[in-house]
Design a protein around this motif. Structure first.
Motif, PDB file in Angstrom:
ATOM      1  N   GLY A  38     -29.107  22.782  18.424  1.00  0.00           N
ATOM      2  CA  GLY A  38     -30.394  23.467  18.378  1.00  0.00           C
ATOM      3  C   GLY A  38     -30.476  24.740  19.185  1.00  0.00           C
ATOM      4  O   GLY A  38     -31.567  25.150  19.580  1.00  0.00           O
ATOM      5  N   ALA A  39     -29.319  25.384  19.437  1.00  0.00           N
ATOM      6  CA  ALA A  39     -29.330  26.654  20.185  1.00  0.00           C
ATOM      7  C   ALA A  39     -30.105  27.701  19.394  1.00  0.00           C
ATOM      8  O   ALA A  39     -30.164  27.656  18.161  1.00  0.00           O
ATOM      9  CB  ALA A  39     -27.902  27.121  20.444  1.00  0.00           C
ATOM     10  N   ARG A  40     -30.678  28.651  20.095  1.00  0.00           N
ATOM     11  CA  ARG A  40     -31.537  29.639  19.439  1.00  0.00           C
ATOM     12  C   ARG A  40     -30.723  30.606  18.576  1.00  0.00           C
ATOM     13  O   ARG A  40     -29.575  30.898  18.856  1.00  0.00           O
ATOM     14  CB  ARG A  40     -32.384  30.382  20.442  1.00  0.00           C
ATOM     15  CG  ARG A  40     -31.632  31.241  21.396  1.00  0.00           C
ATOM     16  CD  ARG A  40     -32.589  31.816  22.452  1.00  0.00           C
ATOM     17  NE  ARG A  40     -31.832  32.521  23.457  1.00  0.00           N
ATOM     18  CZ  ARG A  40     -31.707  33.837  23.508  1.00  0.00           C
ATOM     19  NH1 ARG A  40     -32.323  34.580  22.609  1.00  0.00           N
ATOM     20  NH2 ARG A  40     -31.000  34.410  24.436  1.00  0.00           N
ATOM     21  N   VAL A  41     -31.376  31.105  17.543  1.00  0.00           N
ATOM     22  CA  VAL A  41     -30.783  32.044  16.599  1.00  0.00           C
ATOM     23  C   VAL A  41     -31.211  33.455  16.987  1.00  0.00           C
ATOM     24  O   VAL A  41     -32.377  33.706  17.259  1.00  0.00           O
ATOM     25  CB  VAL A  41     -31.237  31.737  15.153  1.00  0.00           C
ATOM     26  CG1 VAL A  41     -30.645  32.733  14.182  1.00  0.00           C
ATOM     27  CG2 VAL A  41     -30.858  30.323  14.772  1.00  0.00           C
ATOM     28  N   VAL A  42     -30.256  34.376  17.007  1.00  0.00           N
ATOM     29  CA  VAL A  42     -30.542  35.762  17.374  1.00  0.00           C
ATOM     30  C   VAL A  42     -30.020  36.680  16.277  1.00  0.00           C
ATOM     31  O   VAL A  42     -28.908  36.497  15.780  1.00  0.00           O
ATOM     32  CB  VAL A  42     -29.876  36.130  18.717  1.00  0.00           C
ATOM     33  CG1 VAL A  42     -30.051  37.599  19.030  1.00  0.00           C
ATOM     34  CG2 VAL A  42     -30.437  35.284  19.827  1.00  0.00           C
ATOM     35  N   GLY A  43     -30.824  37.658  15.903  1.00  0.00           N
ATOM     36  CA  GLY A  43     -30.397  38.678  14.950  1.00  0.00           C
ATOM     37  C   GLY A  43     -30.507  38.238  13.502  1.00  0.00           C
ATOM     38  O   GLY A  43     -30.793  37.085  13.187  1.00  0.00           O
ATOM     39  N   VAL A  44     -30.282  39.209  12.630  1.00  0.00           N
ATOM     40  CA  VAL A  44     -30.409  38.954  11.197  1.00  0.00           C
ATOM     41  C   VAL A  44     -29.218  38.180  10.643  1.00  0.00           C
ATOM     42  O   VAL A  44     -29.296  37.606   9.563  1.00  0.00           O
ATOM     43  CB  VAL A  44     -30.573  40.281  10.420  1.00  0.00           C
ATOM     44  CG1 VAL A  44     -31.898  40.925  10.770  1.00  0.00           C
ATOM     45  CG2 VAL A  44     -29.419  41.219  10.681  1.00  0.00           C
ATOM     46  N   LEU A  45     -28.111  38.156  11.380  1.00  0.00           N
ATOM     47  CA  LEU A  45     -26.934  37.416  10.918  1.00  0.00           C
ATOM     48  C   LEU A  45     -27.041  35.917  11.187  1.00  0.00           C
ATOM     49  O   LEU A  45     -26.228  35.143  10.698  1.00  0.00           O
ATOM     50  CB  LEU A  45     -25.670  37.969  11.575  1.00  0.00           C
ATOM     51  CG  LEU A  45     -25.323  39.416  11.231  1.00  0.00           C
ATOM     52  CD1 LEU A  45     -24.113  39.860  12.027  1.00  0.00           C
ATOM     53  CD2 LEU A  45     -25.088  39.571   9.749  1.00  0.00           C
ATOM     54  N   GLY A  46     -28.004  35.522  11.968  1.00  0.00           N
ATOM     55  CA  GLY A  46     -28.198  34.106  12.245  1.00  0.00           C
ATOM     56  C   GLY A  46     -27.196  33.534  13.230  1.00  0.00           C
ATOM     57  O   GLY A  46     -26.864  32.358  13.164  1.00  0.00           O
TER      58      GLY A  46
END
Length: 105
Positions: A38-46
């Motif tokens: 469940g680590a956070r998603v950053v950026g448009v690449l996911g």
């Protein structure tokens, strides 16, 4: 916060015994493991971003009163221990009643 605790617990299960080792495991964890934890998603690449060692230390210290000792299975800070190995301590018996002896760690 749950993801940070899951990452820390996974690192401990993998053998990490310090905050630095947990941070290193977190930084080297593959994307699929971070996704499951469940680590956070950053950026448009996911891309998943692992929590830093400082974040892990802060969250574990807030949640677990004993900090890393509780997480790794070591003795909790500030509690006593009871000897249960069957040995009697000299002077621990008063009359017919046994006295329980606590040793601070």
């Amino acid at each position: 916060m749950v993801a940070v605790l899951l990452v820390a617990a996974s690192a401990v299960v993998a053998g990490a015994r310090s905050y630095a080792a947990i941070g290193q495991w977190s930084a080297n964890a593959p994307q699929h493991a971070l996704a499951r934890l469940g680590a956070r998603v950053v950026g448009v690449l996911g891309m998943r971003v692992a929590p830093s060692a400082a974040t892990i230390r802060r969250i574990v210290s807030l949640v677990c009163p004993g900090g890393l000792a509780d997480l790794t299975g070591a003795h909790p800070a500030g509690s006593g221990s009871i000897a249960v190995d069957g040995k009697a301590a000299r002077g621990s018996r008063h009359g017919t009643c046994l006295q329980v002896i606590f040793w601070p760690r």
